[in-house]
Write a protein that holds these residues in place. Sequence first.
Motif, PDB file in Angstrom:
ATOM      1  N   GLN A  71       0.833  -1.210   0.000  1.00  0.00           N
ATOM      2  CA  GLN A  71       0.000   0.000   0.000  1.00  0.00           C
ATOM      3  C   GLN A  71       0.864   1.257   0.000  1.00  0.00           C
ATOM      4  O   GLN A  71       0.514   2.255  -0.640  1.00  0.00           O
ATOM      5  N   TYR A  72       1.982   1.208   0.704  1.00  0.00           N
ATOM      6  CA  TYR A  72       2.900   2.353   0.752  1.00  0.00           C
ATOM      7  C   TYR A  72       3.454   2.627  -0.647  1.00  0.00           C
ATOM      8  O   TYR A  72       3.470   3.778  -1.104  1.00  0.00           O
ATOM      9  N   ASP A  75       0.801   4.226  -2.678  1.00  0.00           N
ATOM     10  CA  ASP A  75       0.556   5.627  -2.276  1.00  0.00           C
ATOM     11  C   ASP A  75       1.678   6.541  -2.763  1.00  0.00           C
ATOM     12  O   ASP A  75       1.459   7.668  -3.178  1.00  0.00           O
ATOM     13  N   MET A  76       2.898   6.021  -2.671  1.00  0.00           N
ATOM     14  CA  MET A  76       4.084   6.832  -2.953  1.00  0.00           C
ATOM     15  C   MET A  76       4.339   7.008  -4.443  1.00  0.00           C
ATOM     16  O   MET A  76       4.752   8.067  -4.900  1.00  0.00           O
ATOM     17  N   ASP A  86     -11.788   3.039  -9.280  1.00  0.00           N
ATOM     18  CA  ASP A  86     -13.117   3.033  -8.677  1.00  0.00           C
ATOM     19  C   ASP A  86     -13.072   2.599  -7.213  1.00  0.00           C
ATOM     20  O   ASP A  86     -12.494   1.547  -6.903  1.00  0.00           O
ATOM     21  N   PRO A  87     -13.666   3.401  -6.293  1.00  0.00           N
ATOM     22  CA  PRO A  87     -13.595   3.074  -4.864  1.00  0.00           C
ATOM     23  C   PRO A  87     -14.116   1.684  -4.512  1.00  0.00           C
ATOM     24  O   PRO A  87     -13.524   1.009  -3.663  1.00  0.00           O
ATOM     25  N   HIS A  88     -15.206   1.241  -5.150  1.00  0.00           N
ATOM     26  CA  HIS A  88     -15.717  -0.079  -4.812  1.00  0.00           C
ATOM     27  C   HIS A  88     -14.759  -1.175  -5.259  1.00  0.00           C
ATOM     28  O   HIS A  88     -14.487  -2.125  -4.527  1.00  0.00           O
ATOM     29  N   ARG A  90     -11.607  -0.872  -5.594  1.00  0.00           N
ATOM     30  CA  ARG A  90     -10.465  -0.813  -4.680  1.00  0.00           C
ATOM     31  C   ARG A  90     -10.772  -1.594  -3.408  1.00  0.00           C
ATOM     32  O   ARG A  90      -9.925  -2.326  -2.889  1.00  0.00           O
ATOM     33  N   ALA A  91     -11.986  -1.438  -2.913  1.00  0.00           N
ATOM     34  CA  ALA A  91     -12.401  -2.157  -1.701  1.00  0.00           C
ATOM     35  C   ALA A  91     -12.376  -3.664  -1.947  1.00  0.00           C
ATOM     36  O   ALA A  91     -11.964  -4.435  -1.076  1.00  0.00           O
ATOM     37  N   ARG A  94      -8.744  -4.778  -1.887  1.00  0.00           N
ATOM     38  CA  ARG A  94      -8.241  -4.790  -0.504  1.00  0.00           C
ATOM     39  C   ARG A  94      -8.824  -5.949   0.280  1.00  0.00           C
ATOM     40  O   ARG A  94      -8.165  -6.542   1.132  1.00  0.00           O
ATOM     41  N   PHE A  95     -10.084  -6.273   0.015  1.00  0.00           N
ATOM     42  CA  PHE A  95     -10.720  -7.415   0.672  1.00  0.00           C
ATOM     43  C   PHE A  95      -9.898  -8.667   0.395  1.00  0.00           C
ATOM     44  O   PHE A  95      -9.624  -9.472   1.297  1.00  0.00           O
ATOM     45  N   TRP A  96      -9.483  -8.854  -0.861  1.00  0.00           N
ATOM     46  CA  TRP A  96      -8.744 -10.071  -1.223  1.00  0.00           C
ATOM     47  C   TRP A  96      -7.326 -10.054  -0.665  1.00  0.00           C
ATOM     48  O   TRP A  96      -6.785 -11.099  -0.321  1.00  0.00           O
ATOM     49  N   GLN A  98      -6.622  -8.796   2.222  1.00  0.00           N
ATOM     50  CA  GLN A  98      -6.845  -9.192   3.612  1.00  0.00           C
ATOM     51  C   GLN A  98      -7.119 -10.697   3.702  1.00  0.00           C
ATOM     52  O   GLN A  98      -6.656 -11.376   4.613  1.00  0.00           O
TER      53      GLN A  98
ATOM     54  N   ILE B  66     -19.506  -3.968   0.617  1.00  0.00           N
ATOM     55  CA  ILE B  66     -18.096  -3.906   1.000  1.00  0.00           C
ATOM     56  C   ILE B  66     -17.972  -4.642   2.330  1.00  0.00           C
ATOM     57  O   ILE B  66     -18.735  -4.366   3.265  1.00  0.00           O
ATOM     58  N   VAL B  71     -11.354  -2.668   5.529  1.00  0.00           N
ATOM     59  CA  VAL B  71     -11.602  -2.350   4.124  1.00  0.00           C
ATOM     60  C   VAL B  71     -12.737  -1.322   4.030  1.00  0.00           C
ATOM     61  O   VAL B  71     -12.670  -0.365   3.249  1.00  0.00           O
ATOM     62  N   TYR B  75     -12.680   2.468   2.489  1.00  0.00           N
ATOM     63  CA  TYR B  75     -13.665   2.816   1.464  1.00  0.00           C
ATOM     64  C   TYR B  75     -14.396   4.107   1.842  1.00  0.00           C
ATOM     65  O   TYR B  75     -14.557   5.012   1.020  1.00  0.00           O
ATOM     66  N   GLU B  78     -12.178   7.104   1.365  1.00  0.00           N
ATOM     67  CA  GLU B  78     -11.938   7.480  -0.029  1.00  0.00           C
ATOM     68  C   GLU B  78     -13.186   8.010  -0.722  1.00  0.00           C
ATOM     69  O   GLU B  78     -13.085   8.783  -1.666  1.00  0.00           O
ATOM     70  N   THR B  79     -14.327   7.558  -0.272  1.00  0.00           N
ATOM     71  CA  THR B  79     -15.572   7.920  -0.963  1.00  0.00           C
ATOM     72  C   THR B  79     -16.156   9.234  -0.465  1.00  0.00           C
ATOM     73  O   THR B  79     -16.670  10.021  -1.249  1.00  0.00           O
ATOM     74  N   PRO B  91       2.174   9.457   2.893  1.00  0.00           N
ATOM     75  CA  PRO B  91       2.263   7.995   2.718  1.00  0.00           C
ATOM     76  C   PRO B  91       2.986   7.272   3.855  1.00  0.00           C
ATOM     77  O   PRO B  91       2.585   6.167   4.235  1.00  0.00           O
ATOM     78  N   ARG B  98      -1.384   2.084   9.361  1.00  0.00           N
ATOM     79  CA  ARG B  98      -1.853   0.766   8.894  1.00  0.00           C
ATOM     80  C   ARG B  98      -1.114  -0.341   9.647  1.00  0.00           C
ATOM     81  O   ARG B  98      -1.702  -1.365  10.007  1.00  0.00           O
TER      82      ARG B  98
END
Lengths: 225, 250
Positions: A71-72, A75-76, A86-88, A90-91, A94-96, A98, B66, B71, B75, B78-79, B91, B98
């Motif tokens: 993630q760093y 971001d960087m 798309d935010p969804h 992205r979620a 991130r779910f996967w 985790q 979600i 997570v 979300y 960001e939203t 960052p 995190r």
Amino acid sequence: MEEVKLIGTWPSPFSYRVIWALKLKGIPYEYIEEDLSNKSPMLLQHNPLHKKIPVLVHGGKPICESAVILQYIEDMWPQNPLLPNDPHERAVARFWVQFAENKVPCIWRLFRTTGGEEQEKAKKESMEMLRALEEHGLRDKNFFGGDKIGIADLAFGQVAHWLEMIEDLVGVKLIEAHTFPHLHAWTKNFKQVPTIKENLPDYGEMLMYFKRARDNFLASRGPGM
Amino acid sequence: MAEENKVKLHGMWASPYVKRVEIALKIKGIPYELVEEDLVNKSQLLLQYNPVHKKVPVLIHNGKSICESLVILEYIDETWKNGPPLLPQDPYKRAKVRFWTSFVEKELLENVLLVVRSEGEAQEKAIKVVFEKLNLLEEGLKDLFQGETHHIDGENMGILDIFLCSLFGAHKAQEEVLGVKFIDPEKFPLLSSWLTASTEVAVVKALQPSHEKLVMVYQFLRQKALQPSAAEVEVKEGVYVSSLSRSSAF
């Protein structure tokens, strides 16, 4: 750009997650191979809490835990993004990631078994985990990231390359083309991506290394277990 | 609000994981509908929205689900960019937050649950581990705050504050049921003052179940682990404690 260093070990899938991310984004870095049996002062200074690899050091500042490092990096250095816009979506990615953190370790529990109930349990958990990847994670996409690899594909790298080694050493076959068609195809496709293909530990060497590690572990556990 | 913009949260009143999401939604000022799930009889919607884990919390926004509290928090951040940020902009600071959030989740929470579920020597051992972890967190906070005082109020709560709050907000109930005060102000001055500030935030206070209910939850979890046959607790009016019976960590 400030100096980037990566402390890792060649057999570790967690080390490779970071290598892949850096290479995909074209970020130059210095790689430092760590000897975990004789931990360096640098590692102990940068990761005093867990004393584990990988550790990314950027401009002298350490970042630990491979999922946090990924993630760093994202971001960087936003070029060649590992996460969708798309935010969804992205979620979902991130779910996967985790899921990879929480559920994939069962394959390493399987790695440590020799048979009996313990092995059956680890095998069952591993199959359930793979089933979730097949039916909910990958479905009919080429990659977890869609048409190209993303952060979740990197997180599941263990399943593409290291699981085969575990299957060989333990003597079980988990991923087959007829039981997990999409996942089976993914393991091949993932390793064909040029950046991944050029950055994987040699299978034979990896097999030998982990066989030795497994033998040592089983011997230290003693008889009757 | 148009149907598709609606925010729904599938949750359960006793779940600290759900609490995290509620705190975040309230801090950001996002209106939402809470759908209380009976975890013994999970709704079709929940199974459809979270087929992998079948757990709460699940956030529904624009008709899409979600899952996983961390997570969901990312979300939300960001939203809805109008409310206060849940993560820092920088960052490197984000990475630290995190890292420590993952620590609270994987190493602290797991061991606190172990204390709840054990007794005698095993429990003493687990308590010792929790104190070791808290020590590490206290040191980590010193580094994270770097000498600045970390102010928490309704305007300034981040994911780490929220995670910590969801774990130790029930500290009085934990003390009563387990007989141990985890966040001792003498051992952990930074954590202690941080926790006090977190739990005083209006939004957090409003979402906190009553002390009696929390004591009941902890007693139930303990009883379930130590005397599984006697685990059916009487259902008090409007309190669905029995729904905890077949859920592992909600």
